[in-house]
Design an enzyme around this catalytic site. Sequence first.
Site, PDB file in Angstrom:
ATOM      1  N   PRO A 115     -43.702 -16.313 -29.638  1.00 39.72           N
ATOM      2  CA  PRO A 115     -42.254 -16.596 -29.626  1.00 39.72           C
ATOM      3  C   PRO A 115     -41.826 -17.867 -30.362  1.00 39.72           C
ATOM      4  O   PRO A 115     -41.356 -18.831 -29.763  1.00 39.72           O
ATOM      5  CB  PRO A 115     -41.954 -16.692 -28.133  1.00 39.72           C
ATOM      6  CG  PRO A 115     -43.224 -17.238 -27.547  1.00 39.72           C
ATOM      7  CD  PRO A 115     -44.326 -16.602 -28.346  1.00 39.72           C
ATOM      8  N   CYS A 116     -41.914 -17.846 -31.688  1.00 42.18           N
ATOM      9  CA  CYS A 116     -41.517 -19.017 -32.472  1.00 42.18           C
ATOM     10  C   CYS A 116     -40.031 -19.331 -32.331  1.00 42.18           C
ATOM     11  O   CYS A 116     -39.611 -20.452 -32.620  1.00 42.18           O
ATOM     12  CB  CYS A 116     -41.917 -18.849 -33.928  1.00 42.18           C
ATOM     13  SG  CYS A 116     -41.417 -17.291 -34.667  1.00 42.18           S
TER      14      CYS A 116
END
Length: 151
Positions: A115-116
Amino acid sequence: MPRTCIDTPTGPFEITETDGAITRATWTRSDASDATPLLRRAADQVAAYFAGRLTTFDLPLRVAASPFQQQVCAQIAAIPFGETLTYGDIARTLGALPQAVGRGCGGNPIALIIPCHRVLGRDGLGGFSGGTGVETKVWLLRHEGAGGLLI
């Protein structure tokens, strides 16, 4: 490499499997529709995430990249649903510069699942290379109830 593409509220999302692991996930339209057990599981988990029924992905992942990119992705993957860190937070952990972490976030090959979008700039949202860019990042952060001070 087997791939599948699913529709999401943030646009078409393609997932790629290589040798029993997810190796790529990105917003792109494609006709890919392979149905391996792992791709079906990944597509089901992505759909559950967008439906608000999943907060943690449970999939085998392989980041085929430099050791530093792998370290950045490991740090990002550890950020819980609904929480955020800054590029500087991760940089301090890795003994790196925030700009290098930013490049590492931008090079994340398995968007959403790693989850950047949960990594923010010191003074704002920072960038996002997935979907429609920052608009997709904002949508995902709102979906998770994260980054409330910024959005």
